[in-house]
Design a protein around this motif. Structure first.
Motif, PDB file in Angstrom:
ATOM      1  N   ARG A 263      -1.530   8.069   3.681  1.00  0.00           N
ATOM      2  CA  ARG A 263      -1.120   8.318   3.080  1.00  0.00           C
ATOM      3  C   ARG A 263      -0.048   7.680   2.935  1.00  0.00           C
ATOM      4  N   ASP A 264      -0.415   8.326   1.142  1.00  0.00           N
ATOM      5  CA  ASP A 264       0.606   7.872  -0.118  1.00  0.00           C
ATOM      6  C   ASP A 264       0.533   5.761  -0.663  1.00  0.00           C
ATOM      7  N   ASN A 266       0.186   3.228  -2.701  1.00  0.00           N
ATOM      8  CA  ASN A 266       0.178   2.417  -4.261  1.00  0.00           C
ATOM      9  C   ASN A 266       0.364   1.056  -4.076  1.00  0.00           C
ATOM     10  N   LYS A 277      -1.692   5.534  -7.696  1.00  0.00           N
ATOM     11  CA  LYS A 277      -0.312   6.167  -7.853  1.00  0.00           C
ATOM     12  C   LYS A 277      -0.249   7.414  -6.140  1.00  0.00           C
ATOM     13  N   GLY A 278       0.472   7.050  -5.665  1.00  0.00           N
ATOM     14  CA  GLY A 278       0.483   8.220  -4.222  1.00  0.00           C
ATOM     15  C   GLY A 278      -1.081   8.474  -3.880  1.00  0.00           C
ATOM     16  N   SER A 280      -2.634  10.363  -1.275  1.00  0.00           N
ATOM     17  CA  SER A 280      -3.179  10.669   0.523  1.00  0.00           C
ATOM     18  C   SER A 280      -4.737  11.255   0.420  1.00  0.00           C
ATOM     19  N   GLY A 314       2.683   2.178   1.299  1.00  0.00           N
ATOM     20  CA  GLY A 314       1.916   3.139   1.826  1.00  0.00           C
ATOM     21  C   GLY A 314       1.421   3.318   3.528  1.00  0.00           C
ATOM     22  N   GLU A 315       0.252   4.240   4.179  1.00  0.00           N
ATOM     23  CA  GLU A 315       0.580   4.299   5.592  1.00  0.00           C
ATOM     24  C   GLU A 315      -1.518   4.065   5.154  1.00  0.00           C
ATOM     25  N   GLN A 485      -5.166   8.132  -9.684  1.00  0.00           N
ATOM     26  CA  GLN A 485      -4.048   9.700  -9.161  1.00  0.00           C
ATOM     27  C   GLN A 485      -5.262   9.976  -8.036  1.00  0.00           C
TER      28      GLN A 485
END
Lengths: 513, 368
Positions: A263-264, A266, A277-278, A280, A314-315, A485
């Motif tokens: 998740r998201d 970075n 960049k983010g 997921s 992030g996660e 991305q």
């Protein structure tokens, strides 16, 4: 055509390295103004042959004729003088020099730079017009994209009056659109009368662009044929010496619960460059998620973080439990404990210790495992050896000698050692980076089967590859990465190379569809 | 395929190096008007000719085993600990302090305490360079060599101040208490009615050196720590992939290395005929250890053999300059030549031999 002398003729070239016969009595004729492909598995002797032609190695026997003249090529200076230019797979450019300075480097006219640069600037302009090779002469190399850098390499050769251009795996680092552009340039060079030798392992490129193709196998010239008279399956068979399955044989995936959820994510590297960049995505048990993209768009960093040796924000949830993303030093160990196995992108650099024996390498990363310990103090070298023997047998590693250093195995067998080590851990999630880079066709087939078998056993697989064929053949879902991305997700049955190529080049999801 | 057989790598290369060093040494002898053959005979006699000489050779070899092992352990992690010299001096300080200030009832206890202190001080001395390398990337070669100078300064301060005995002009500690004197190997030989090592100082520390060899062998090739040290040394990126902490392993390998170097001081302080700590307690052994490790291919067996050779060279050379008009500097030149050929110029000797094997190998295949 028959009364013309060939641009290059090699007669009876042989070259041995110690007991290894890299080239055995190789003869080849390349007519001027043609594109000649040389294809063969790793270790077939393609690079050795070209290195002889470019003066890096001296042949033990054989003769070289350029435009009908017998010549000696003791070094690369002599090759350049004979009109041979080489574009290497890894560019030989000075990163912080301008295009102009790189072109002139090694071909300066005198002690002062200014006259050479002025002359080169004029000539680059002429070359650019003649061959449609436009590059800003004052641009700094490190600011240029890979495709542009390759153009500079071609310009370097042309500036040195090359009539014969050798390109070693030129499309390995290019996006499909960039590769198309390169082929257009090569076509243009051909019509202007240049002779081009293209070394590649991609059958499709051979079919698309060459006039004739030579197949090498185990240091020998298997055959030379007109490209129009052959097809990919035929070429593959000639390369390997037996029938090969070019398509991956697999059934439809039956995805189950989510194994890893990103998740998201970075990543910023030490230089402050934003690498991811983010991002997921998730991967489910029993499916293969393929991540396509030109190398250097964040895939390596993603694998490193998942594998436990990189820092990110992030996660990431592995089986619902978060992973530590602080980049602490021995996270690779805890990742393995959590059921994540990792076949790294660069097996020689990361996945193996080349000076270690195969046996020591099969315990690598799992050296804390109880099965490898005799007691709290000593490791059980005998158990490690037995374990290696078994893995090597099951994965058909040749030669079957666990005491041999990893560096003495071929690329395919090295990769089998890594794949055996990681797959036999029975992980919940397998990270695989470039599983078949530098691996011969026979081993590719085997490694692909192993990955599919692991999927069918209900494991999650994250595949990163720059080979679109591999992504399309193996994946159950495809995500395309560009500039850190994810540009979009596709199902392999609903997409094609063209659409993926556009996404890989940074075209947004909606426009590409 | 390996390029050349292992025996050639392990034995032939050093032997050829030695022959080359001997040839150039012969030229040096001729240049100063000496007969090289006579000199060689004298040196050999000086190294093993009498029981005293043999004992001294073994005494020096013991020093070189410790420093050679120290360099080798660091080498396996691809770290070049060039600071053996300083670590020995600090080791000596550690040994001197525990032996001088604690009244040990028996030499065995003194030996254990002295060796432990020496190892601890040696390890402590390398701990700062090790930390700077592991955490900050400061190059270990630069920092350890700087620490050699500091060690020398620290030692001279201690010997001319806090540890200086009253009424003595020498820069040295008091002679260590009688109870802490280590038995010489000749004392042991005398139990069997032999006078094998004469009045030489070769002592019980030599056995400790051999035990250390076995310990290093086990550490490097049979423990998980050794596996991780070798993995880090061969490929830092692969170690990272495998979850091996470069910081921890760098620290540990260097601490072990420093500890081994420090332990040499037991031999060179507690083990000498007048047991005390003098200002040049290392005597260059820290540097010779580099050559010993290189020549011994970082393997304990090789290190023992190389250390014996350098011990003989050291002792034989000393006798040569004592017995003839050959200036002592020439002897130093000879030692330097051997170090240069077996250490620094290793590749120069190795690569032509390797090429010969490749050619020979190919002919053999072609003939099959």
């Amino acid at each position: 055509m028959n009364d013309m002398s060939p641009a290059i003729e090699l007669v009876g070239i042989s070259k041995a390295f110690g007991p290894v016969q890299a080239n055995k009595d190789i003869s080849i004729r390349v007519m001027p103004g043609t594109i000649h492909g040389i294809i063969g598995e790793n270790g077939a002797g393609k690079s050795t042959l070209m290195s002889i032609l470019y003066g890096f190695y001296k042949a033990d026997a054989g003769e070289i004729y350029i435009a009908g003249q017998k010549i000696q090529i003791p070094d690369s200076q002599a090759a350049i003088a004979a009109g041979i230019g080489m574009v290497f797979q890894h560019f030989k450019l000075v990163q912080n020099f301008s295009v102009l300075e790189n072109v002139v480097l090694g071909a300066e006219d005198g002690a002062l730079l200014r006259p050479s640069l002025a002359k080169a600037r004029k000539q680059l302009k002429t070359l650019a017009e003649e061959y449609e090779l436009h590059v800003d002469p004052d641009a700094i190399i490190e600011d240029l994209g890979v495709g542009m850098q390759q153009r500079v390499e071609i310009l370097k050769a042309l500036y040195r009056h090359a009539d014969i251009l050798i390109l070693d795996e030129p499309t390995g680092v290019l996006t499909p659109p960039e590769a198309d552009q390169l082929f257009r340039i090569l076509g243009r060079l051909k019509t202007e009368g240049k002779t081009i030798i293209l070394i590649t392992h991609k059958l499709r490129e051979i079919m698309d662009i060459t006039d004739t193709v030579s197949v090498m196998r185990r240091g020998e010239m298997d055959s030379t044929v007109r490209t129009s008279m052959t097809n990919p399956a035929d070429l593959a068979e000639r390369m390997v010496g037996r029938k090969v399955l070019l398509r991956v044989d697999k059934t439809l995936a039956k995805p189950k619960q989510v194994v890893i959820e990103v998740r998201d994510l970075n990543i910023t590297d030490e230089k402050g460059v934003h690498r991811l960049k983010g991002v997921s995505f998730n991967v489910r048990a029993g499916e293969i998620l393929g991540i396509a993209g030109v190398s250097g768009n964040g895939q390596s960093e993603l694998l490193e973080v998942l594998g436990g040796y990189g820092k990110a924000t992030g996660e990431i949830l592995m089986n619902g439990v978060p992973l530590d993303l602080t980049g602490a030093h021995s996270d690779g160990q805890s990742r393995r404990a959590r059921g994540i196995a990792h076949v790294p992108e660069d097996r020689q650099h990361d996945g193996l210790i080349m000076d270690f024996s195969a046996s020591e390498n099969t315990a690598f990363g799992y050296h804390h495992d109880p099965e490898y310990q005799r007691n709290t103090l000593l490791m059980d070298n005998a158990a490690i050896l037995r374990d290696a023997q078994g893995k090597m047998e099951r994965f058909d590693v040749r030669p079957l000698n666990p005491l041999l250093s990893a560096k003495n195995f071929s690329g395919g067998n090295q990769q089998k050692i890594v794949v055996a080590r990681e797959i036999e851990r029975d992980p919940d999630l397998l990270l695989v980076g470039q599983p078949t880079r530098g691996v011969d066709i026979g081993a590719i087939e085997f490694i692909h089967q192993q990955i599919v078998a692991l999927r069918d056993a209900g494991k999650a697989i994250l595949l990163v590859s720059v080979e679109l064929d591999e992504i399309l053949g193996l994946s159950d879902r495809i995500a395309v990465m560009f500039d850190g991305q994810i540009m979009g997700e596709r199902l392999p049955e609903n997409t094609n190379e063209k659409e993926l190529g556009l996404l890989m080049a940074g075209v947004t999801d909606g426009e590409a569809a | 395929m390996d390029k050349m057989p292992k025996w050639a790598d392990v034995a032939l290369v050093p032997v050829v190096s030695l022959i080359l060093a001997a040839l150039i040494s012969a030229i040096v002898f001729v240049a100063v008007g000496q007969n090289p053959w006579e000199a060689l005979k004298l040196m050999t006699y000086g190294a093993v000719g009498t029981s005293d000489f043999l004992g001294y050779t073994l005494f020096y070899a013991t020093n070189f085993i410790f420093t050679g092992l120290a360099v080798a352990v660091a080498f396996h992690a691809s770290l070049f600990n060039i600071g053996g010299e300083g670590q020995v001096l600090l080791g000596g300080l550690g040994a001197a302090i525990v032996v001088l200030f604690v009244p040990w009832p028996h030499w065995t206890l003194a030996l254990i305490a002295g060796a432990t202190a020496a190892a601890a001080f040696g390890a402590l001395w390398v701990a700062i360079p090790a930390y700077l390398q592991a955490r900050r990337g400061s190059h270990i070669v630069i920092t350890t060599i700087m620490f050699n100078f500091m060690a020398s300064g620290v030692l001279i301060y201690m010997l001319s101040g806090p540890l200086k005995p009253g009424g003595n002009m020498q820069i040295a500690t008091e002679i260590f208490p009688e109870a802490s004197h280590l038995p010489s190997l000749n004392d042991i030989a005398e139990l069997f009615g032999s006078d094998l090592f004469g009045r030489s100082p070769v002592n019980i520390s030599s056995l400790i050196a051999l035990i250390a060899c076995v310990g290093v062998w086990i550490l490097i090739w049979h423990t998980r720590l050794g596996y991780q040290i070798r993995a880090l040394g061969r490929s830092e990126s692969a170690a990272r992939y495998a979850g091996i902490s470069a910081v921890n392993i760098t620290m540990i390998a260097l601490l072990i290395s420093g500890g081994l170097a420090g332990m040499m001081a037991v031999n060179n302080t507690m083990g000498i005929n007048t047991p005390q700590l003098v200002d040049n307690a290392a005597g260059g052994a820290g540097f010779i250890g580099i050559a010993v490790a290189l020549m011994g291919r970082n393997h304990p067996v090789g290190i023992v053999i190389a250390a014996l050779l350098f011990g003989a060279l050291y002792q034989g050379g000393a006798e040569l300059s004592a017995a003839t008009s050959i200036p002592v500097q020439i002897v130093v030149v000879i030692q330097a030549l051997v170090i240069m050929f077996t250490g620094a110029l290793n590749e120069m000797v190795r690569s032509p031999i390797e090429k010969l094997f490749i050619r020979f190998g190919r002919n053999r295949v072609a003939g099959e």
